[in-house]
Design a protein around this motif. Structure first.
Motif, short mmCIF file in Angstrom:
data_model
loop_
_atom_site.label_atom_id
_atom_site.label_comp_id
_atom_site.label_asym_id
_atom_site.label_seq_id
_atom_site.Cartn_x
_atom_site.Cartn_y
_atom_site.Cartn_z
N LYS A 12 0.58 -1.26 -0.08
CA LYS A 12 -0.17 0.55 0.56
C LYS A 12 1.23 1.48 -0.09
O LYS A 12 1.68 0.92 0.52
N PRO A 13 0.64 2.80 -0.12
CA PRO A 13 0.98 3.62 -0.49
C PRO A 13 1.35 4.21 1.41
O PRO A 13 0.95 3.68 1.78
N THR A 27 0.43 9.32 1.54
CA THR A 27 0.78 8.81 -0.14
C THR A 27 -0.88 8.40 -0.53
O THR A 27 -1.37 7.00 0.30
N GLN A 28 -1.29 8.87 -1.88
CA GLN A 28 -2.44 8.37 -2.70
C GLN A 28 -2.36 7.87 -3.65
O GLN A 28 -0.91 8.18 -4.34
N LEU A 29 -3.04 6.78 -4.28
CA LEU A 29 -2.46 5.85 -5.38
C LEU A 29 -3.71 6.07 -6.31
O LEU A 29 -5.21 5.45 -5.78
N ARG A 30 -3.30 6.10 -6.91
CA ARG A 30 -4.95 5.84 -8.21
C ARG A 30 -4.60 4.62 -9.13
O ARG A 30 -3.18 5.05 -9.74
N VAL A 61 -0.31 9.05 -8.58
CA VAL A 61 0.46 9.90 -7.35
C VAL A 61 0.09 10.87 -6.85
O VAL A 61 0.10 11.63 -7.49
N LYS A 62 -0.06 10.79 -5.42
CA LYS A 62 -0.37 12.53 -4.99
C LYS A 62 -0.20 12.08 -3.09
O LYS A 62 -0.79 11.25 -2.45
#
Length: 495
Positions: free
Chosen positions: A321-322, A326-329, A348-349
């Motif tokens: 997981k990130p 941190t966010q992942l899509r 990524v954000k």
């Protein structure tokens, strides 16, 4: 005295000297340096650089240095001066370096004595780092430039599909948040000693130095100019190493050459730079090697997602997981979120994502959209939100942990007057993971040998980018749009 608060970044080295002055920060060979030692030597390095080159806050300064005390001291001194650091790959040619120096807006290149000839061939202004022992003659009470967390820390050149590297701007906040996220996922122990065999011009090696500085833990810095499995195996067996960062190819070579057990304090092998084969994961399970495969990129200050050793037991293909904050899509071809298990582009954000590309507003706009970094990498998220990376950027070649974009190789080959077109691909290689190969179409009536093409490329490309195999073609297979079909080109090398 500079004000330290929510909007500023403290001098991390000075903060460490206040908190743990006698704790060892750096081990190199038989030498050890405490945080207090490094602070004293950093003051001297600041004096040397200020006196010799008048470097000021905001200046872009390049480093062309191999791993060692000089490279770490130069890094720490430039941080204290408030300069923006531009690390350069010591394996590049003078022409490649010259372009990166110009692209990075560098006013000075700092090098070591044994790299002086290359540095002077590439840069207008150079400064040779003195012997560390001679630094005792220098001292400077310069308190350092105040560093807001949003201030630029470094410019990291990362390959681009246009054939020219792009220069990712990382801030102090990117580095700090990356260190925080990594610690949250992997943990930090007071007696951690992180073995750094990655070059400091790579974001992976640079991150080890910066994270250990922030954590107050030790770095075992290997001065190898080339990865040597026997040397690293000896360090892992004889030194109290608790962590090491490697690319999977390096780990495979270590396991193949391993002659005696590694020390029992080793708690983590962080893997990145390329996909970790499931066969290697299984081998590590069998040998009790605690690995943590990760996904990351220079534009995100190294790690983005990481799987811990216990998570791999049920998902050996996953990078987890990130990290914290941190966010992942994963986006499908329409730009919508892909269904679980469906491949798409990874975006990524998070606070570790770069500020942008230096002097490339168009490339920045393409990569950073609505706060999301569009990586171009392909993968999928499973039903639990764990990431599986299927492919690093579409045509990326990863050889021995070095990223090579075909467009960069192709551009160099097309500069030969007899070459009409060229396509570079990566072939599987048992030792290096991949090796570079190229198909070449000559101009009409032209004759050229494979050796002549390799010799021509050697003048323009670093050694690891030079094609090891050449195939001559009369024409390339193309789609109706005119685009070369790379998958068909690859078949030429399967015969």
């Amino acid at each position: 005295m500079p004000v330290v608060g929510p909007e500023t970044s403290a001098d991390w080295l000075s903060a460490r000297v206040c908190a743990t002055p006698q704790k060892i920060f750096l081990h190199i060979g038989d030498e050890s340096y405490s945080f207090a030692d490094m602070d004293r030597l950093t003051r001297a390095t600041v004096a040397y650089i200020r006196t010799s080159a008048n470097v000021r806050a905001g200046d872009h300064v390049a480093l062309l240095m191999s791993n060692g005390p000089a490279s770490v001291l130069s890094l720490l001194a430039l941080m204290r001066l408030g300069a923006v650091i531009v690390p350069l790959n010591t394996r590049l040619t003078a022409e490649e370096l010259k372009w990166q120096l110009k692209n990075g807006g560098c006013r000075l290149l700092i090098c070591e004595r044994d790299g002086e000839a290359l540095a002077r061939a590439a840069a207008d202004a150079t400064l040779v780092f003195p012997d560390v022992a001679s630094l005792t003659a220098w001292d400077d009470a310069y308190a350092g430039a105040g560093k807001r967390l949003g201030r630029d820390f470094a410019i990291i050149h990362t390959s681009g599909t246009s054939g020219r590297p792009k220069a990712a701007i990382l801030t102090y906040n990117n580095i700090f948040q990356s260190a925080l996220g990594s610690a949250f996922r992997l943990g930090v122990l007071p007696d951690d000693r992180w073995l750094c065999v990655l070059p400091l011009y790579h974001v992976g090696g640079l991150s080890i130095i910066m994270r250990s500085l922030i954590y107050g833990t030790a770095v075992e810095l290997s001065p190898m100019k080339r990865f040597d499995a026997d040397t690293v195996n000896r360090l892992l067996a004889e030194r109290p190493i608790s962590m090491i960062s490697l690319v999977p190819t390096m780990l495979s070579r270590l396991l193949d050459a391993k002659a005696r057990p590694w020390n029992p304090r080793l708690r983590l092998v962080l893997l990145g730079g390329e996909a970790t084969p499931v066969t290697l994961v299984s081998r590590c399970f069998e040998e009790g090697i605690p690995i943590a495969p990760s996904y990351g990129l220079s534009e995100a200050a190294s790690q983005v997602a990481t799987a811990t050793p216990d998570q791999l037991q049920s998902k050996p293909e996953s990078v987890g997981k990130p990290l914290l904050f941190t966010q992942l899509r994963v986006l499908d071809e329409r730009g919508d979120d892909a269904a679980p298990g469906a491949p798409g582009e990874i975006i990524v954000k998070g606070p570790q994502v770069m500020r942008g590309y230096h002097n490339e507003p168009a490339a920045t706009a393409r990569s950073l959209r609505n706060g999301w970094l569009h990586t171009g990498d392909i993968g999928y998220l499973d039903a639990d939100g764990d990431l599986v990376v299927l492919q690093r950027r579409e045509d990326l070649i990863v050889s021995g942990g070095e990223n090579i974009y075909p467009a960069e190789v192709e551009k160099a080959l097309r500069e030969h007057p007899a070459v009409e077109e060229a396509v570079a691909i990566g072939l599987e290689d048992a030792k290096w993971g991949q090796r570079v190969a190229a198909a070449v179409q000559l101009s009409e009536s032209q004759v050229l040998s494979q050796d002549a093409i390799v010799a021509f490329a050697r003048q323009r490309l670093a050694a690891y980018k030079i094609p090891r195999e050449i195939r001559f073609v009369s024409a390339f297979p193309r789609a109706s749009s005119g685009k070369i079909l790379r998958r068909e080109v690859r078949k030429l090398f399967n015969d």
